[in-house]
Design a protein around this motif. Structure first.
Motif, PDB file in Angstrom:
ATOM      1  N   SER A   1       0.824  -1.207   0.000  1.00 19.96           N
ATOM      2  CA  SER A   1       0.000   0.000   0.000  1.00 19.96           C
ATOM      3  C   SER A   1       0.856   1.253   0.000  1.00 19.96           C
ATOM      4  CB  SER A   1      -0.942  -0.002   1.214  1.00 19.96           C
ATOM      5  OG  SER A   1      -1.844  -1.094   1.139  1.00 19.96           O
TER       6      SER A   1
ATOM      7  N   ALA B   1      -6.913   7.293  -1.459  1.00 20.01           N
ATOM      8  CA  ALA B   1      -7.412   6.076  -2.108  1.00 20.01           C
ATOM      9  C   ALA B   1      -6.280   5.098  -2.394  1.00 20.01           C
ATOM     10  CB  ALA B   1      -8.136   6.439  -3.401  1.00 20.01           C
ATOM     11  N   ALA B   2      -5.140   5.607  -2.834  1.00 23.33           N
ATOM     12  CA  ALA B   2      -3.998   4.731  -3.125  1.00 23.33           C
ATOM     13  C   ALA B   2      -3.528   4.018  -1.864  1.00 23.33           C
ATOM     14  CB  ALA B   2      -2.865   5.538  -3.737  1.00 23.33           C
TER      15      ALA B   2
ATOM     16  N   HIS C   1      -6.333   1.436  -0.707  1.00 23.13           N
ATOM     17  CA  HIS C   1      -6.975   0.593  -1.716  1.00 23.13           C
ATOM     18  C   HIS C   1      -7.095  -0.862  -1.294  1.00 23.13           C
ATOM     19  CE1 HIS C   1      -2.913  -0.754  -2.742  1.00 23.13           C
ATOM     20  NE2 HIS C   1      -3.456  -1.674  -3.506  1.00 23.13           N
ATOM     21  N   ASP C   2      -6.306  -1.313  -0.317  1.00 20.39           N
ATOM     22  CA  ASP C   2      -6.354  -2.718   0.097  1.00 20.39           C
ATOM     23  C   ASP C   2      -6.925  -2.938   1.494  1.00 20.39           C
ATOM     24  OD1 ASP C   2      -5.558  -4.046  -2.158  1.00 20.39           O
ATOM     25  OD2 ASP C   2      -3.466  -4.315  -1.561  1.00 20.39           O
TER      26      ASP C   2
ATOM     27  N   ASP D   1     -12.466  -4.396  -2.882  1.00 28.88           N
ATOM     28  CA  ASP D   1     -12.443  -2.986  -3.279  1.00 28.88           C
ATOM     29  C   ASP D   1     -13.774  -2.268  -3.027  1.00 28.88           C
ATOM     30  OD1 ASP D   1     -13.866  -4.289  -5.217  1.00 28.88           O
ATOM     31  OD2 ASP D   1     -12.688  -3.562  -6.920  1.00 28.88           O
TER      32      ASP D   1
ATOM     33  N   VAL E   1     -11.242   4.056  -4.973  1.00 28.54           N
ATOM     34  CA  VAL E   1     -10.733   2.702  -4.709  1.00 28.54           C
ATOM     35  C   VAL E   1     -11.399   1.698  -5.643  1.00 28.54           C
ATOM     36  CG1 VAL E   1     -10.632   0.837  -3.003  1.00 28.54           C
ATOM     37  CG2 VAL E   1     -10.125   3.190  -2.305  1.00 28.54           C
TER      38      VAL E   1
ATOM     39  N   GLY F   1     -10.120   7.389 -10.924  1.00 28.08           N
ATOM     40  CA  GLY F   1     -10.204   6.028 -10.420  1.00 28.08           C
ATOM     41  C   GLY F   1      -9.391   5.059 -11.263  1.00 28.08           C
TER      42      GLY F   1
ATOM     43  N   VAL G   1      -6.026   4.371  -9.803  1.00 23.39           N
ATOM     44  CA  VAL G   1      -5.984   3.516  -8.618  1.00 23.39           C
ATOM     45  C   VAL G   1      -6.371   2.083  -8.965  1.00 23.39           C
ATOM     46  CG1 VAL G   1      -6.892   3.188  -6.269  1.00 23.39           C
ATOM     47  CG2 VAL G   1      -6.553   5.507  -7.168  1.00 23.39           C
ATOM     48  N   SER G   2      -7.332   1.919  -9.847  1.00 25.11           N
ATOM     49  CA  SER G   2      -7.805   0.583 -10.205  1.00 25.11           C
ATOM     50  C   SER G   2      -8.219   0.568 -11.665  1.00 25.11           C
ATOM     51  CB  SER G   2      -8.998   0.185  -9.324  1.00 25.11           C
ATOM     52  OG  SER G   2      -9.463  -1.094  -9.668  1.00 25.11           O
TER      53      SER G   2
ATOM     54  N   ASP H   1      -3.111   0.941 -13.716  1.00 26.30           N
ATOM     55  CA  ASP H   1      -3.103   1.449 -12.346  1.00 26.30           C
ATOM     56  C   ASP H   1      -1.740   1.274 -11.673  1.00 26.30           C
ATOM     57  OD1 ASP H   1      -2.992  -1.221 -11.338  1.00 26.30           O
ATOM     58  OD2 ASP H   1      -5.167  -1.350 -11.359  1.00 26.30           O
TER      59      ASP H   1
ATOM     60  N   ASP I   1      -1.364   0.262  -8.721  1.00 25.42           N
ATOM     61  CA  ASP I   1      -1.422  -0.977  -7.946  1.00 25.42           C
ATOM     62  C   ASP I   1      -0.637  -2.075  -8.661  1.00 25.42           C
ATOM     63  OD1 ASP I   1      -2.158  -3.154  -6.367  1.00 25.42           O
ATOM     64  OD2 ASP I   1      -4.178  -3.282  -7.176  1.00 25.42           O
TER      65      ASP I   1
END
Length: 410
Positions: free
Chosen positions: A54, A81-82, A85-86, A109, A138, A145, A148-149, A153, A155
């Motif tokens: 994260s 959010a980053a 996110h988990d 999520d 998220v 968004g 982030v996803s 992303d 992630d």
């Protein structure tokens, strides 16, 4: 500002809302959630956590926002959010998510309720941020968004590099610095700028190589299937008051303790603790498996398991049928700019079809059982599932060779 030393990104600066979120119980719980679940039974050094991942996602998001010249409250929302996110992950990350989803209707999520209440909600509101807006990011909603996803992303950029680093395999190595620098928006879509088809391909190739060697390694799949079976039993037995929603907020240690202390799951727990895992009784290619089995829902698969155990004359707890979903390649929808046009990578790169073919050839249906039962279970599984015998492989662990089931069937 807080500066944290990271094994992948070196020094990470944490400031603003992220600094205040860092010490919330919801985020600190991620220190006790393994990033790769049971993969450490294959790669002993794969003990990194969702917490450090994260932090890495937050770090890359900061770099991306700086490059995109995004600041103010919008940047703060994305920072939050980053980092968060988990927080919706349950114990052992994705390993039991399908199980909890069947009972709660919520994936990791979907964090709207989680962010609205408690310490996280208080921190967000103290910084003038709406928890619902952060939760939407998220979930990958809206213009930002995607960062982030989504297909491009941050992630994915972090976990590929981090997982490769901690497992020691070289396949997940990508130039995340270039990926971040080449991000841009075109018609509201997050894309890679001109001249970056190969950059997009690097993500695709890294994921395609990490999947069979790490994420879907046969031992990782067996241990994950055993963990799922144990947790499912834990939720079913009357001696515990555990429900799926409570389970989703536990950490790895909580779940291990619960499995050990329950009589119905203690044997599975012992096997996982001691790495006394089931073995492959069947390892079948996609072409050898009837289509109806591949599309079967959870209850149908459980019914197949009961039929196999009845046919083999063994305890139903000693048969696990593991049917992966059909191969997919979401990275092929990554968008890149080519001659001023937005094009999907699958339309532009000849690598995509080759990698799709590789995924198809790597797909395997597995039937797992204790070592001393696998010949009986394997024969029964072939009959019950209607498999092509020549393609259903039994792993001969003693000599490292694979033998076809017809050598075991009279």
């Amino acid at each position: 500002m807080k500066i944290i030393k990271d094994s992948v990104h070196d020094h990470i600066q944490v400031d603003g809302v992220a600094r205040d979120l860092l010490d919330t119980p919801e985020l600190q719980r991620l220190r006790r959630i393994s990033q790769l679940g049971t993969v450490s039974l294959v790669y002993p050094s794969a003990n990194h956590t969702r917490f450090e991942h994260s932090l890495g996602v937050y770090h890359l998001a900061c770099e991306a926002l700086e490059h995109l010249s995004v600041g103010g409250k919008q940047a703060e929302r994305i920072h939050a959010a980053a980092l968060l996110h988990d927080v919706g992950h349950g114990p052992f990350s994705h390993n039991i998510e399908s199980l909890t989803y069947r009972r709660t209707g919520r994936y990791h999520d979907d964090v709207h309720d989680l962010l609205a209440d408690g310490a996280v909600g208080d921190v967000l509101r103290d910084h003038g941020l709406e928890p619902e807006a952060v939760a939407d990011l998220v979930a990958g909603e809206g213009r930002f968004g995607q960062l982030v996803s989504g297909e491009l992303d941050v992630d994915r950029m972090d976990y590929l590099v981090r997982d490769a680093h901690h497992t020691g395999v070289p396949y997940g190595t990508i130039d995340h610095g270039r990926l971040v620098r080449e991000l841009t928006f075109a018609d509201g879509e997050l894309v890679l700028d001109e001249g970056n088809v190969q950059t997009a391909e690097s993500l695709l190739v890294a994921r395609a190589l990490m999947n069979p060697t790490v994420y879907s390694h046969s031992v990782a799949r067996i241990s994950k299937a055993m963990l799922r079976r144990a947790v499912e039993r834990l939720l079913e037995v009357s001696e515990t008051d555990l429900d799926a929603e409570t389970l989703q907020r536990m950490d790895d240690h909580d779940l291990i303790a619960a499995l050990r202390s329950c009589a119905e799951t203690s044997e599975f727990s012992r096997r996982l603790d001691q790495r006394d895992l089931f073995k492959r009784a069947v390892w079948a290619e996609m072409d050898d498996v009837p289509g109806g089995i591949i599309e079967a829902d959870h209850e149908t698969i459980r019914e197949f398991e009961r039929e196999i155990s009845d046919r083999a004359g063994v305890d139903p707890a000693h048969v696990i049928l593991d049917v992966p979903s059909r191969p997919s390649m979401t990275e092929s929808t990554t968008r890149v700019m080519v001659n001023g046009d937005i094009r999907r990578l699958g339309q532009q790169s000849p690598l995509v079809e080759a990698l799709r073919a590789a995924q198809y050839s790597q797909w395997r249906l597995g039937v797992y059982s204790p070592t001393d039962l696998r010949d009986r279970v394997g024969r029964a599984a072939v009959d019950v599932l209607g498999l092509d015998i020549d393609g259903a492989l039994v792993s001969e662990v003693r000599d490292g060779m694979d033998a076809t089931l017809d050598q075991f069937v009279e």
